[in-house]
Design a protein around this motif. Structure first.
Motif, PDB file in Angstrom:
ATOM      1  N   GLN A   1       0.817  -1.219   0.000  1.00 17.98           N
ATOM      2  CA  GLN A   1       0.000   0.000   0.000  1.00 17.98           C
ATOM      3  C   GLN A   1       0.848   1.266   0.000  1.00 17.98           C
ATOM      4  N   ALA A   2       1.964   1.232   0.746  1.00 21.30           N
ATOM      5  CA  ALA A   2       2.723   2.463   0.969  1.00 21.30           C
ATOM      6  C   ALA A   2       3.806   2.714  -0.070  1.00 21.30           C
ATOM      7  N   ILE A   3       4.354   1.643  -0.628  1.00 16.64           N
ATOM      8  CA  ILE A   3       5.517   1.776  -1.514  1.00 16.64           C
ATOM      9  C   ILE A   3       5.093   1.489  -2.955  1.00 16.64           C
ATOM     10  N   PRO A   4       5.240   2.435  -3.868  1.00 16.20           N
ATOM     11  CA  PRO A   4       4.807   2.203  -5.251  1.00 16.20           C
ATOM     12  C   PRO A   4       5.362   0.918  -5.864  1.00 16.20           C
ATOM     13  N   MET A   5       6.602   0.552  -5.527  1.00 21.16           N
ATOM     14  CA  MET A   5       7.155  -0.691  -6.056  1.00 21.16           C
ATOM     15  C   MET A   5       6.699  -1.918  -5.266  1.00 21.16           C
ATOM     16  N   GLY A   6       5.948  -1.680  -4.207  1.00 15.93           N
ATOM     17  CA  GLY A   6       5.274  -2.765  -3.503  1.00 15.93           C
ATOM     18  C   GLY A   6       6.099  -3.554  -2.508  1.00 15.93           C
ATOM     19  N   ARG A   7       7.319  -3.094  -2.205  1.00 17.56           N
ATOM     20  CA  ARG A   7       8.177  -3.843  -1.290  1.00 17.56           C
ATOM     21  C   ARG A   7       9.267  -2.939  -0.742  1.00 17.56           C
ATOM     22  N   LYS A   8       9.870  -3.378   0.363  1.00 18.94           N
ATOM     23  CA  LYS A   8      11.052  -2.698   0.868  1.00 18.94           C
ATOM     24  C   LYS A   8      12.241  -2.970  -0.046  1.00 18.94           C
ATOM     25  N   GLY A   9      13.210  -2.074  -0.007  1.00 19.25           N
ATOM     26  CA  GLY A   9      14.435  -2.296  -0.757  1.00 19.25           C
ATOM     27  C   GLY A   9      15.379  -3.210   0.009  1.00 19.25           C
ATOM     28  N   ASP A  10      16.161  -3.970  -0.711  1.00 10.54           N
ATOM     29  CA  ASP A  10      17.207  -4.773  -0.092  1.00 10.54           C
ATOM     30  C   ASP A  10      18.427  -3.885   0.136  1.00 10.54           C
ATOM     31  N   VAL A  11      19.174  -4.163   1.205  1.00 10.63           N
ATOM     32  CA  VAL A  11      20.343  -3.316   1.481  1.00 10.63           C
ATOM     33  C   VAL A  11      21.341  -3.334   0.314  1.00 10.63           C
ATOM     34  N   ALA A  12      21.401  -4.446  -0.412  1.00  8.65           N
ATOM     35  CA  ALA A  12      22.319  -4.513  -1.555  1.00  8.65           C
ATOM     36  C   ALA A  12      21.905  -3.524  -2.639  1.00  8.65           C
ATOM     37  N   GLU A  13      20.600  -3.269  -2.782  1.00 12.36           N
ATOM     38  CA  GLU A  13      20.133  -2.309  -3.784  1.00 12.36           C
ATOM     39  C   GLU A  13      20.552  -0.889  -3.408  1.00 12.36           C
ATOM     40  N   ILE A  14      20.524  -0.595  -2.110  1.00  9.00           N
ATOM     41  CA  ILE A  14      20.983   0.723  -1.650  1.00  9.00           C
ATOM     42  C   ILE A  14      22.498   0.812  -1.826  1.00  9.00           C
ATOM     43  N   ALA A  15      23.201  -0.266  -1.480  1.00  8.08           N
ATOM     44  CA  ALA A  15      24.655  -0.285  -1.610  1.00  8.08           C
ATOM     45  C   ALA A  15      25.095  -0.100  -3.059  1.00  8.08           C
ATOM     46  N   ASN A  16      24.312  -0.625  -4.008  1.00  5.41           N
ATOM     47  CA  ASN A  16      24.620  -0.416  -5.428  1.00  5.41           C
ATOM     48  C   ASN A  16      24.684   1.070  -5.756  1.00  5.41           C
ATOM     49  N   SER A  17      23.749   1.836  -5.206  1.00  6.03           N
ATOM     50  CA  SER A  17      23.714   3.278  -5.463  1.00  6.03           C
ATOM     51  C   SER A  17      24.908   3.978  -4.825  1.00  6.03           C
ATOM     52  N   VAL A  18      25.284   3.504  -3.645  1.00  6.04           N
ATOM     53  CA  VAL A  18      26.463   4.067  -2.977  1.00  6.04           C
ATOM     54  C   VAL A  18      27.717   3.800  -3.812  1.00  6.04           C
ATOM     55  N   LEU A  19      27.855   2.571  -4.297  1.00  3.87           N
ATOM     56  CA  LEU A  19      29.014   2.219  -5.111  1.00  3.87           C
ATOM     57  C   LEU A  19      29.083   3.069  -6.378  1.00  3.87           C
ATOM     58  N   PHE A  20      27.932   3.311  -6.991  1.00  3.29           N
ATOM     59  CA  PHE A  20      27.866   4.162  -8.181  1.00  3.29           C
ATOM     60  C   PHE A  20      28.443   5.544  -7.897  1.00  3.29           C
ATOM     61  N   LEU A  21      28.042   6.157  -6.788  1.00  5.42           N
ATOM     62  CA  LEU A  21      28.522   7.491  -6.444  1.00  5.42           C
ATOM     63  C   LEU A  21      29.983   7.470  -6.000  1.00  5.42           C
ATOM     64  N   LEU A  22      30.373   6.397  -5.353  1.00  6.14           N
ATOM     65  CA  LEU A  22      31.739   6.277  -4.850  1.00  6.14           C
ATOM     66  C   LEU A  22      32.740   6.100  -5.982  1.00  6.14           C
ATOM     67  N   SER A  23      32.316   5.410  -7.015  1.00  2.00           N
ATOM     68  CA  SER A  23      33.211   5.021  -8.109  1.00  2.00           C
ATOM     69  C   SER A  23      33.270   6.078  -9.207  1.00  2.00           C
ATOM     70  N   ASP A  24      34.035   5.763 -10.248  1.00  2.00           N
ATOM     71  CA  ASP A  24      34.148   6.665 -11.401  1.00  2.00           C
ATOM     72  C   ASP A  24      32.865   6.712 -12.228  1.00  2.00           C
ATOM     73  N   MET A  25      31.931   5.808 -11.957  1.00  2.00           N
ATOM     74  CA  MET A  25      30.634   5.878 -12.639  1.00  2.00           C
ATOM     75  C   MET A  25      29.927   7.191 -12.324  1.00  2.00           C
ATOM     76  N   GLY A  26      30.205   7.737 -11.154  1.00  2.00           N
ATOM     77  CA  GLY A  26      29.581   9.002 -10.759  1.00  2.00           C
ATOM     78  C   GLY A  26      30.508  10.186 -10.885  1.00  2.00           C
ATOM     79  N   SER A  27      31.426  10.127 -11.835  1.00  2.00           N
ATOM     80  CA  SER A  27      32.518  11.105 -11.909  1.00  2.00           C
ATOM     81  C   SER A  27      32.074  12.546 -12.147  1.00  2.00           C
TER      82      SER A  27
END
Length: 280
Positions: A213-239
């Motif tokens: 009901q509360a989350i448009p994608m219908g579920r909580k995020g997994d910590v690995a999914e959040i960590a993926n975003s952190v890695l993106f910003l940490l790495s040269d992908m987010g240069s």
């Protein structure tokens, strides 16, 4: 840019708040698996042994440091470990913080000491370790990336959790200010604002119906999914990203409160119109 822009080989990454078994531990694993030497920081050596120890046993380059980065002595201890570690300093991820239920309550009745405690836990800890890491990057004339973990409570109101939300909003202000001050030196400063996620530190038990009901994608995020975003910003992908807040919340922050479960407006009662919208 490296051939593999996610490659962190030869780079030192500090993860402050690495041992909870949730996001900090996931970021530690992901950075190490991508070649970084990770300085994994926690106030608890026992938790470091439990959640980070297995990474060391696997042969990943992880160095544990028991320190409280809310305190000057703790920050100094972390920076001593950075200078002794192999490689060049590159990144910092600040996962430290939190807002446990005892701190919840009506804003009009929040005790003064609770307010100060949550600002120290969520803002001071992030700011002073960021200050020290970026000062070292500047001293060595190195480019780098700082990623602060904020929260969707920094973007929208969360009643009965005012101190935590205000502190995490202040984190975003620090991120934007430091990003502008350091941009010309090649030091990027960004934030990730997670929504509800599965984690040992989660304050709410699993409830698939409420999540749907509360989350448009219908579920909580997994910590690995959040960590993926952190890695993106940490790495040269987010240069070319700095001063930004990447909201990773399954769509919660863009769902207005007057929307139905299927995201159609509650105030619209014209059934033919609703039917036509849903037909698409």
């Amino acid at each position: 840019m490296r051939e593999n822009p996610l490659d962190l080989t030869g780079r030192i990454v500090v993860v402050a708040g690495a041992s909870g078994g949730g996001l900090g531990s996931a970021v530690t694993r992901m950075a190490a698996e991508n070649g970084a030497t990770v300085i994994a920081v926690s106030r608890s050596q026992e938790k470091l042994d439990e959640h980070v120890g297995p990474l060391i046993e696997q042969g990943l380059a992880v160095i544990t440091v028991t320190a409280d980065v809310e305190e000057e002595a703790g920050v100094t201890k972390v920076m001593d470990a950075v200078r002794d570690a192999p490689g060049k300093l590159h990144g910092l991820v600040t996962v430290v913080g939190g807002g446990p239920p005892p701190s919840w309550g009506n804003a009009g009745k929040l005790p003064r000491n609770t307010w100060h405690e949550l600002f120290s836990k969520n803002l001071d800890s992030m700011f002073f370790i960021s200050q020290a890491v970026t000062a070292e990057l500047r001293r060595q004339k190195l480019k780098g990336s700082v990623v602060a973990i904020s929260s969707i409570t920094a973007i929208g109101a969360q009643p009965y959790n005012v101190a935590y939300g205000a502190a995490k909003a202040a984190v975003l202000s620090v991120v934007r200010t430091m990003a502008l001050e350091l941009a010309a030196e090649g030091i990027r400063v960004n934030a990730v604002a997670p929504g509800a996620m599965t984690s040992p530190a989660s304050l709410l038990p699993p409830n698939p119906e409420l999540e749907r009901q509360a989350i448009p994608m219908g579920r909580k995020g997994d910590v690995a999914e959040i960590a993926n975003s952190v890695l993106f910003l940490l790495s040269d992908m987010g240069s070319y990203l700095t001063g930004q807040c990447l909201t990773v919340d399954g769509g919660i922050s863009v769902k207005w409160s007057h929307l139905r479960e299927d995201n159609t407006p509650l105030l619209i009662t014209n059934e033919p119109f609703l039917t036509a919208m849903k037909a698409d």
